[in-house]
Design a protein around this motif. Sequence first.
Motif, short mmCIF file in Angstrom:
data_model
loop_
_atom_site.label_atom_id
_atom_site.label_comp_id
_atom_site.label_asym_id
_atom_site.label_seq_id
_atom_site.Cartn_x
_atom_site.Cartn_y
_atom_site.Cartn_z
N UNK A 41 -1.63 -25.45 -23.24
CA UNK A 41 -2.81 -26.19 -22.55
C UNK A 41 -0.96 -26.73 -21.48
N UNK A 42 -0.03 -27.27 -21.91
CA UNK A 42 1.61 -27.48 -21.00
C UNK A 42 1.21 -26.53 -20.58
N UNK A 43 1.54 -24.91 -21.71
CA UNK A 43 2.44 -23.93 -21.26
C UNK A 43 0.98 -23.17 -20.63
N UNK A 44 -0.18 -23.26 -20.54
CA UNK A 44 -1.87 -22.20 -19.35
C UNK A 44 -0.71 -23.03 -18.29
N UNK A 45 0.08 -24.34 -18.16
CA UNK A 45 0.10 -25.22 -16.59
C UNK A 45 0.91 -25.00 -16.02
N UNK A 46 1.93 -24.26 -17.02
CA UNK A 46 3.36 -24.12 -16.20
C UNK A 46 3.04 -22.50 -15.66
N UNK A 47 1.97 -21.69 -16.41
CA UNK A 47 2.05 -20.36 -16.28
C UNK A 47 1.44 -19.77 -14.33
N UNK A 48 0.20 -21.00 -14.30
CA UNK A 48 -0.65 -21.30 -13.09
C UNK A 48 0.26 -21.62 -11.64
N UNK A 49 1.53 -22.80 -12.43
CA UNK A 49 2.75 -23.54 -11.28
C UNK A 49 3.27 -22.76 -10.62
N UNK A 65 -0.39 -12.12 -27.58
CA UNK A 65 -1.19 -10.87 -27.69
C UNK A 65 -1.40 -11.11 -28.57
N UNK A 66 -1.01 -12.63 -29.12
CA UNK A 66 -1.57 -12.84 -30.10
C UNK A 66 -2.75 -13.53 -30.92
N UNK A 67 -3.51 -13.80 -29.85
CA UNK A 67 -5.13 -14.14 -30.51
C UNK A 67 -5.67 -13.15 -31.00
N UNK A 68 -6.78 -13.46 -31.05
CA UNK A 68 -7.74 -12.64 -31.92
C UNK A 68 -8.58 -11.82 -30.44
N UNK A 69 -8.07 -11.50 -29.46
CA UNK A 69 -8.73 -10.75 -27.80
C UNK A 69 -10.04 -11.73 -27.24
N UNK A 70 -10.64 -12.99 -27.51
CA UNK A 70 -11.45 -12.66 -26.44
C UNK A 70 -11.01 -14.15 -25.55
N UNK A 71 -10.89 -13.43 -23.98
CA UNK A 71 -10.40 -14.12 -23.14
C UNK A 71 -11.10 -15.45 -22.92
N UNK A 72 -12.31 -15.62 -23.71
CA UNK A 72 -12.91 -17.18 -24.10
C UNK A 72 -12.19 -18.36 -24.19
N UNK A 73 -10.60 -17.50 -25.38
CA UNK A 73 -10.17 -18.94 -25.31
C UNK A 73 -9.56 -18.95 -24.66
N UNK A 74 -9.27 -18.56 -23.22
CA UNK A 74 -8.89 -19.01 -21.86
C UNK A 74 -10.05 -19.84 -21.16
N UNK A 75 -10.86 -19.70 -20.86
CA UNK A 75 -11.88 -20.76 -20.13
C UNK A 75 -12.00 -22.04 -21.60
N UNK A 76 -12.15 -21.85 -22.57
CA UNK A 76 -12.02 -23.11 -23.71
C UNK A 76 -10.74 -24.23 -23.37
N UNK A 77 -9.54 -23.17 -22.89
CA UNK A 77 -8.46 -24.18 -22.18
C UNK A 77 -8.28 -24.82 -21.42
N UNK A 78 -8.93 -24.15 -19.78
CA UNK A 78 -8.67 -24.84 -19.06
C UNK A 78 -9.80 -25.65 -19.07
N UNK A 79 -10.78 -25.65 -19.38
CA UNK A 79 -11.70 -26.95 -19.17
C UNK A 79 -10.90 -28.41 -20.06
N UNK A 80 -10.28 -28.02 -21.22
CA UNK A 80 -9.89 -28.88 -21.37
C UNK A 80 -8.18 -29.33 -21.05
N UNK A 81 -7.58 -28.36 -19.83
CA UNK A 81 -6.36 -29.31 -19.11
C UNK A 81 -7.18 -29.69 -18.15
N UNK A 82 -8.49 -28.73 -17.76
CA UNK A 82 -9.17 -29.85 -16.60
C UNK A 82 -9.50 -31.78 -17.48
N UNK A 83 -9.50 -31.59 -18.01
CA UNK A 83 -10.52 -32.68 -18.42
C UNK A 83 -9.13 -33.82 -18.26
N UNK A 84 -7.34 -33.98 -18.51
CA UNK A 84 -6.47 -33.94 -18.38
C UNK A 84 -5.87 -34.55 -17.05
N UNK A 85 -6.30 -33.64 -15.97
CA UNK A 85 -4.97 -33.29 -14.66
C UNK A 85 -6.27 -33.82 -13.69
#
Length: 237
Positions: free
Chosen positions: A167-175, A194-214
């Motif tokens: 979540x922190x790395x994701x926020x830093x990239x957006x910022x 590029x180490x994940x299983x390739x499904x871009x929905x992983x991003x959506x899941x972590x964005x939702x988690x990040x939003x609940x905190x900030x």
Amino acid sequence: MPTRLLVLEDDDGIRHSLALSLEDEGYDVVQHADAESALATVEREPVDLMLVDLMLGGMDGFTFIRRARPSSDAPIIVLSARNDTHDIVSALEAGADDYVTKPYVVREVLARLKALLRRPTVTTGAADAPPPDGTVVLDSSDGPLLLSPEAGTVRRGADAVHLTVTEFRLLCELADPPGRVLSRATLLERVWDRGFFGDERIVDVHIRRLRTKIERDPGHPLLVVTVRGLGYRLDVR
């Protein structure tokens, strides 16, 4: 001091084999066959990363991840034979950072955990310490929300905001810098190397988690906004 890994796997053969491979790479490995004892370890002693099976006797892996998260921000990689999309998303929403399906190649697991361990450490920071150089003011209303990439902290006024490493790395990239639209593919490449299983929905899941905190109202986000058809953008306020 060697990096400390926790392996939670109830199959003795798989657990011992994986632990030996990790120890050969120089890691300090603590093994558990059940989630209850693994949770006691996490609550008592810091670990740098966790490798977790989902199908366990007693407490399952999903529950372990949810209960471990308040005690530890260490990255969690799920190692599971369950490859249904629902299971993957559920594990990520519970707090996992990555997901590897069985049977796996140990080299792949090593690549995933090294990518996670390369990310900046997230710390709570001293409540009364001045913001370090490079701090980004994300929201100045009702107590500023401050992101300090170099210090590895996010604070709402004097209170630390506890993010996982992903979540922190994701926020830093957006910022860096705010106001740009980043596609899911771009975020997947930059945050997951590029180490994940390739499904871009992983991003959506972590964005939702990040939003609940900030976000003040995660259901109506004002900071991390969706740009339909393009991706996500960070709007400082």
